[in-house]
Design a protein around this motif. Structure first.
Motif, mmCIF file in Angstrom:
data_model
loop_
_atom_site.group_PDB
_atom_site.id
_atom_site.type_symbol
_atom_site.label_atom_id
_atom_site.label_comp_id
_atom_site.label_asym_id
_atom_site.label_seq_id
_atom_site.Cartn_x
_atom_site.Cartn_y
_atom_site.Cartn_z
ATOM 1 N N PRO A 21 103.121 -30.475 194.827
ATOM 2 C CA PRO A 21 103.426 -31.529 193.846
ATOM 3 C C PRO A 21 102.300 -32.568 193.763
ATOM 4 O O PRO A 21 101.654 -32.879 194.763
ATOM 5 C CB PRO A 21 104.708 -32.160 194.395
ATOM 6 N N VAL A 50 101.455 -36.099 193.716
ATOM 7 C CA VAL A 50 102.154 -37.317 194.142
ATOM 8 C C VAL A 50 101.149 -38.312 194.700
ATOM 9 O O VAL A 50 100.108 -37.924 195.254
ATOM 10 C CB VAL A 50 103.212 -36.969 195.229
ATOM 11 N N GLU A 68 109.408 -38.217 196.819
ATOM 12 C CA GLU A 68 108.888 -37.566 195.615
ATOM 13 C C GLU A 68 108.223 -36.225 195.939
ATOM 14 O O GLU A 68 108.433 -35.229 195.236
ATOM 15 C CB GLU A 68 107.895 -38.483 194.905
ATOM 16 N N ASP A 120 110.972 -33.799 197.157
ATOM 17 C CA ASP A 120 111.777 -33.355 196.017
ATOM 18 C C ASP A 120 111.005 -32.340 195.186
ATOM 19 O O ASP A 120 111.559 -31.316 194.757
ATOM 20 C CB ASP A 120 112.166 -34.566 195.166
ATOM 21 N N GLY A 121 109.721 -32.607 194.972
ATOM 22 C CA GLY A 121 108.878 -31.678 194.215
ATOM 23 C C GLY A 121 108.724 -30.331 194.894
ATOM 24 O O GLY A 121 108.509 -29.307 194.229
#
Length: 250
Positions: free
Chosen positions: A11, A13, A105, A108-109
């Motif tokens: 991800p 981030v 984040e 979650d990604g």
């Protein structure tokens, strides 16, 4: 069902971290671009398995990983930067970069954000590890989905087996010393010259006494060296140990 994301990019981030008393932004590009990186993620800083086994294992194996082409080792947890900084200091994990995924984040990604409400944790990361090359996930080890906090496949040994099954595992060295002891200094010099990390336990520190040393080693003199749980002995014994190792290699 937790998804294995091998072949996908990590991800994108930006982590908010504190360094030297200042806020800094750390992007995934900074962490992964052009690098071979091990990531291991866990439910929380200061929690038992994370502190006693998961993080120490990767810290202990860091030199072996780097000798096998790994540039960095990252520990990701859904904790704020103050907690992660305090944990890093308490663990003395100099070989690991602790990443505060405070908002979850990144986790979650990755599809690894799970409920830990039963423990009062809220949303946290499922335990996993992965090998990432230039931002692309090559290999993931995801703990099995069963109750509790399983810790079966995301450990440092499993990762090393994947990277290089023939790699030599680091030896665990514990060294009992006493302040001002010249033979202790000699033993430490020998260990360092052979690139062997060691845990030093100083007598009269943290409640460790000569009686303690006698109980564990059968001797009251320092140093006393243990390698992989076996007593080697004093500095002369350690020198003989290294001479024997050299002769066997030769």
């Amino acid at each position: 069902m937790l998804e294995n994301r091998e072949g996908q990019k990590v991800p994108n981030v930006v982590f908010r971290a504190r360094k030297d008393g200042e806020w800094v932004d750390v992007s995934t590009d900074q962490l992964f671009k052009g690098k071979t990186v091990i990531v291991f993620s866990l439910p929380g800083a200061f929690t038992p398995t994370c502190s006693s086994t998961h993080l120490p294992g990767y810290n202990e194996y860091a030199k072996v990983f780097k000798a096998n082409g790994v540039d960095d080792i990252l520990c990701v947890s859904v904790n704020d930067t103050f907690v992660m900084n305090a944990w890093a200091e308490s663990q003395e994990a100099d070989n690991i970069t602790l990443i505060p995924d405070g908002n979850g984040e990144f986790t979650d990604g990755m599809g690894m954000l799970v409920d830990k409400n039963d423990l009062g944790f809220g949303k946290r990361s499922w335990r996993y590890s992965m090998l990432v090359k230039d931002g692309t996930i090559e290999k993931m080890f995801i703990e099995p989905e069963k109750p509790g906090d399983p810790f079966e496949v995301s450990d440092a040994q499993t990762m090393l087996e994947y990277i290089n099954a023939e790699a030599r595992h680091p030896k665990r060295v514990t060294l009992f010393t006493k302040p001002g002891c010249p033979y202790c200094a000699k033993a430490k010099d020998m260990l360092e010259s052979h690139d062997m990390d060691y845990e030093e336990i100083s007598l009269n520190g943290n409640g460790v006494s000569t009686r303690t040393l006698l109980a564990v080693s059968g001797a009251s003199t320092t140093p006393q060296v243990f390698i992989d749980g076996m007593l080697v002995g004093g500095s002369d014994d350690l020198e003989a140990y290294f001479q024997k190792q050299t002769a066997q290699v030769g």
